[in-house]
Design a protein around this motif. Structure first.
Motif, PDB file in Angstrom:
ATOM      1  N   ALA A  91     -59.507   7.749  -8.933  1.00  0.00           N
ATOM      2  CA  ALA A  91     -58.493   6.997  -8.507  1.00  0.00           C
ATOM      3  C   ALA A  91     -57.257   7.071  -9.877  1.00  0.00           C
ATOM      4  O   ALA A  91     -56.146   7.080  -9.506  1.00  0.00           O
ATOM      5  CB  ALA A  91     -58.642   5.396  -8.408  1.00  0.00           C
ATOM      6  N   TRP A  92     -57.782   7.124 -10.942  1.00  0.00           N
ATOM      7  CA  TRP A  92     -56.846   7.302 -12.160  1.00  0.00           C
ATOM      8  C   TRP A  92     -56.247   8.599 -12.168  1.00  0.00           C
ATOM      9  O   TRP A  92     -55.016   8.913 -12.211  1.00  0.00           O
ATOM     10  CB  TRP A  92     -57.531   7.303 -13.462  1.00  0.00           C
ATOM     11  N   ALA A  93     -56.903   9.609 -11.530  1.00  0.00           N
ATOM     12  CA  ALA A  93     -56.439  11.020 -11.572  1.00  0.00           C
ATOM     13  C   ALA A  93     -55.569  10.835 -10.363  1.00  0.00           C
ATOM     14  O   ALA A  93     -54.309  12.028 -10.350  1.00  0.00           O
ATOM     15  CB  ALA A  93     -57.674  12.130 -11.161  1.00  0.00           C
ATOM     16  N   ALA A  94     -55.660  10.301  -9.269  1.00  0.00           N
ATOM     17  CA  ALA A  94     -54.546  10.124  -8.189  1.00  0.00           C
ATOM     18  C   ALA A  94     -53.313   9.361  -8.610  1.00  0.00           C
ATOM     19  O   ALA A  94     -52.314  10.160  -8.423  1.00  0.00           O
ATOM     20  CB  ALA A  94     -55.175   9.488  -6.876  1.00  0.00           C
ATOM     21  N   ASP A  95     -53.478   8.562  -9.404  1.00  0.00           N
ATOM     22  CA  ASP A  95     -52.153   8.118 -10.275  1.00  0.00           C
ATOM     23  C   ASP A  95     -51.515   9.142 -10.958  1.00  0.00           C
ATOM     24  O   ASP A  95     -50.259   9.101 -11.017  1.00  0.00           O
ATOM     25  CB  ASP A  95     -52.890   6.613 -11.116  1.00  0.00           C
ATOM     26  N   GLU A  96     -52.462  10.056 -11.828  1.00  0.00           N
ATOM     27  CA  GLU A  96     -51.699  10.756 -12.518  1.00  0.00           C
ATOM     28  C   GLU A  96     -51.119  11.736 -11.761  1.00  0.00           C
ATOM     29  O   GLU A  96     -50.067  12.328 -12.530  1.00  0.00           O
ATOM     30  CB  GLU A  96     -52.875  11.433 -13.575  1.00  0.00           C
ATOM     31  N   ARG A  99     -47.809  10.485 -11.061  1.00  0.00           N
ATOM     32  CA  ARG A  99     -46.905  10.370 -12.240  1.00  0.00           C
ATOM     33  C   ARG A  99     -46.332  11.937 -12.524  1.00  0.00           C
ATOM     34  O   ARG A  99     -44.993  12.091 -12.948  1.00  0.00           O
ATOM     35  CB  ARG A  99     -47.568  10.133 -13.542  1.00  0.00           C
ATOM     36  N   ARG A 100     -47.128  12.824 -12.361  1.00  0.00           N
ATOM     37  CA  ARG A 100     -46.703  14.375 -12.669  1.00  0.00           C
ATOM     38  C   ARG A 100     -45.858  14.977 -11.500  1.00  0.00           C
ATOM     39  O   ARG A 100     -44.884  15.847 -11.729  1.00  0.00           O
ATOM     40  CB  ARG A 100     -47.929  15.240 -12.812  1.00  0.00           C
ATOM     41  N   TYR A 101     -46.106  15.034 -10.366  1.00  0.00           N
ATOM     42  CA  TYR A 101     -45.747  15.388  -9.322  1.00  0.00           C
ATOM     43  C   TYR A 101     -44.933  14.646  -8.265  1.00  0.00           C
ATOM     44  O   TYR A 101     -44.415  15.284  -7.256  1.00  0.00           O
ATOM     45  CB  TYR A 101     -46.674  16.395  -8.525  1.00  0.00           C
ATOM     46  N   ALA A 117     -67.726   9.766  -5.185  1.00  0.00           N
ATOM     47  CA  ALA A 117     -66.390   9.210  -5.814  1.00  0.00           C
ATOM     48  C   ALA A 117     -65.303   9.593  -5.203  1.00  0.00           C
ATOM     49  O   ALA A 117     -64.444   8.558  -4.957  1.00  0.00           O
ATOM     50  CB  ALA A 117     -66.357  10.093  -7.292  1.00  0.00           C
ATOM     51  N   GLY A 118     -65.030  10.594  -4.500  1.00  0.00           N
ATOM     52  CA  GLY A 118     -64.096  10.953  -3.713  1.00  0.00           C
ATOM     53  C   GLY A 118     -64.086  10.062  -2.189  1.00  0.00           C
ATOM     54  O   GLY A 118     -62.901   9.522  -1.988  1.00  0.00           O
ATOM     55  N   LEU A 119     -64.957   9.794  -1.684  1.00  0.00           N
ATOM     56  CA  LEU A 119     -65.024   8.593  -0.542  1.00  0.00           C
ATOM     57  C   LEU A 119     -64.864   7.411  -1.063  1.00  0.00           C
ATOM     58  O   LEU A 119     -64.049   6.700  -0.146  1.00  0.00           O
ATOM     59  CB  LEU A 119     -66.784   8.809  -0.015  1.00  0.00           C
ATOM     60  N   ARG A 120     -65.134   6.865  -2.037  1.00  0.00           N
ATOM     61  CA  ARG A 120     -65.029   5.685  -2.681  1.00  0.00           C
ATOM     62  C   ARG A 120     -63.478   5.443  -2.949  1.00  0.00           C
ATOM     63  O   ARG A 120     -62.810   4.357  -2.647  1.00  0.00           O
ATOM     64  CB  ARG A 120     -65.806   5.173  -3.815  1.00  0.00           C
ATOM     65  N   ALA A 121     -62.763   6.396  -3.564  1.00  0.00           N
ATOM     66  CA  ALA A 121     -61.457   6.299  -4.148  1.00  0.00           C
ATOM     67  C   ALA A 121     -60.586   6.768  -2.990  1.00  0.00           C
ATOM     68  O   ALA A 121     -59.469   6.920  -3.266  1.00  0.00           O
ATOM     69  CB  ALA A 121     -61.276   7.363  -5.365  1.00  0.00           C
ATOM     70  N   GLY A 122     -60.826   7.265  -1.753  1.00  0.00           N
ATOM     71  CA  GLY A 122     -60.134   7.764  -0.668  1.00  0.00           C
ATOM     72  C   GLY A 122     -59.077   6.688  -0.457  1.00  0.00           C
ATOM     73  O   GLY A 122     -58.041   7.236   0.233  1.00  0.00           O
ATOM     74  N   GLY A 123     -59.175   5.537  -0.569  1.00  0.00           N
ATOM     75  CA  GLY A 123     -58.153   4.480  -0.381  1.00  0.00           C
ATOM     76  C   GLY A 123     -56.576   4.613  -1.171  1.00  0.00           C
ATOM     77  O   GLY A 123     -55.815   3.985  -0.831  1.00  0.00           O
ATOM     78  N   HIS A 124     -56.804   5.493  -2.149  1.00  0.00           N
ATOM     79  CA  HIS A 124     -55.703   5.408  -2.806  1.00  0.00           C
ATOM     80  C   HIS A 124     -54.376   5.934  -1.981  1.00  0.00           C
ATOM     81  O   HIS A 124     -54.686   6.732  -1.104  1.00  0.00           O
ATOM     82  CB  HIS A 124     -55.743   6.466  -4.319  1.00  0.00           C
ATOM     83  N   GLU A 125     -53.385   5.349  -2.135  1.00  0.00           N
ATOM     84  CA  GLU A 125     -52.118   5.530  -1.182  1.00  0.00           C
ATOM     85  C   GLU A 125     -51.675   7.175  -1.370  1.00  0.00           C
ATOM     86  O   GLU A 125     -50.833   7.519  -0.209  1.00  0.00           O
ATOM     87  CB  GLU A 125     -51.264   4.604  -1.552  1.00  0.00           C
ATOM     88  N   ALA A 126     -52.037   7.588  -2.343  1.00  0.00           N
ATOM     89  CA  ALA A 126     -51.629   9.067  -2.397  1.00  0.00           C
ATOM     90  C   ALA A 126     -52.604  10.006  -1.662  1.00  0.00           C
ATOM     91  O   ALA A 126     -52.200  11.501  -1.385  1.00  0.00           O
ATOM     92  CB  ALA A 126     -51.415   9.569  -3.946  1.00  0.00           C
ATOM     93  N   VAL A 127     -53.665   9.644  -1.475  1.00  0.00           N
ATOM     94  CA  VAL A 127     -54.982  10.614  -0.800  1.00  0.00           C
ATOM     95  C   VAL A 127     -54.728  10.448   0.662  1.00  0.00           C
ATOM     96  O   VAL A 127     -54.377   9.475   1.363  1.00  0.00           O
ATOM     97  CB  VAL A 127     -56.133   9.883  -1.302  1.00  0.00           C
TER      98      VAL A 127
END
Length: 253
Positions: A91-96, A99-101, A117-127
């Motif tokens: 999730a941090w990486a998706a935030d990053e 920020r970058r792109y 990890a991908g399945l659990r963090a898949g709810g991030h708004e950028a994913v």
């Protein structure tokens, strides 16, 4: 004598795999395998070796479109129970990425514990999509809450698992996919007959399937007929789709 403060461990993104496009329009975050419990820091080369071939394949396929691939370097090797460290780092990486792109679609692509990890963090708004190869999933226990799936609503999800995997149970990924399918029709699962955890026996086919899915999910390219059929088929058919030998050598669009 004053004690020096212990440095705070932070997750980080590795360099882009291959030349970076002039304008980035999509990102794949590669999530390496990990351990169930460990506070040790991952070895950079060993931890990322399993996802680099996948990342290079995807970066090459999408370079003209503006796709980049980054390996996520975790703070530690372990999931560590309720801490879910690897999902937090994803999730941090998706935030990053944001920020970058800026506002670009992100695919989380993980192997083993990285798949979880991908399945659990898949709810991030950028994913907008998740690719889970041989995901490690916990045994289902009556006393423990089941692995969550609601965060995957609105995402395209592909799970790939070898039928002879002795390290991560393919039946558990089937059951998870069946629960996801009840809330999200855009999920499918392919079985790689007689292959093991590393999916080495049908490596070329697995990479071709991953490329087909990611380019479709991130850029809206028409996917191959087997992937279309897997998404459209009701369970269990679309969740036990066999990956044919030679897949990718002559895709019929």
């Amino acid at each position: 004598m004053a004690h020096q403060a212990t440095p705070v461990r932070r997750a980080r993104l590795g360099r882009t795999l291959g030349p970076e496009p002039t304008a980035v329009s999509g990102v794949v975050l590669l999530l390496p395998n990990g351990d169930e419990v460990s506070a040790r820091r991952p070895s950079p080369m060993l931890a990322t070796a399993s996802v680099r071939a996948l990342g290079r394949r995807l970066a090459r396929a999408g370079r003209d479109e503006g796709l980049v691939a980054h390996v996520v370097h975790y703070r530690c090797r372990g999931w560590n129970g309720g801490e879910a460290n690897l999902a937090a780092d994803a999730a941090w990486a998706a935030d990053e990425v944001v920020r970058r792109y800026g506002d670009v679609p992100v695919c989380l692509a993980g192997i083993g514990m990285g798949g979880r990890a991908g399945l659990r963090a898949g709810g991030h708004e950028a994913v907008n999509s998740v690719l889970a190869l041989a995901p490690w999933l916990p045994e289902e226990e009556v006393a423990a809450p089941p692995e969550p799936v609601k965060q995957l609503v609105g995402r395209q999800v592909l799970i790939v698992h070898g039928t002879n995997d002795e390290r991560t149970d393919p039946e558990l990924s089937f059951r998870l996919a069946a629960r996801v399918k009840k809330a999200n029709r855009d999920v499918c699962r392919f079985e790689v007959h007689a292959d093991g955890h590393g999916l080495h026996q049908y490596r070329d086919e697995v990479l071709a399937l991953a490329e087909d899915f990611v380019m479709g999910a991130v850029y809206g390219r028409a996917v191959s007929r087997p992937v279309r059929d897997a998404f459209a088929a009701p369970p269990p058919l679309g969740l036990r789709m066999p990956l044919a030998a030679g897949f990718g050598s002559s895709l019929r669009r």
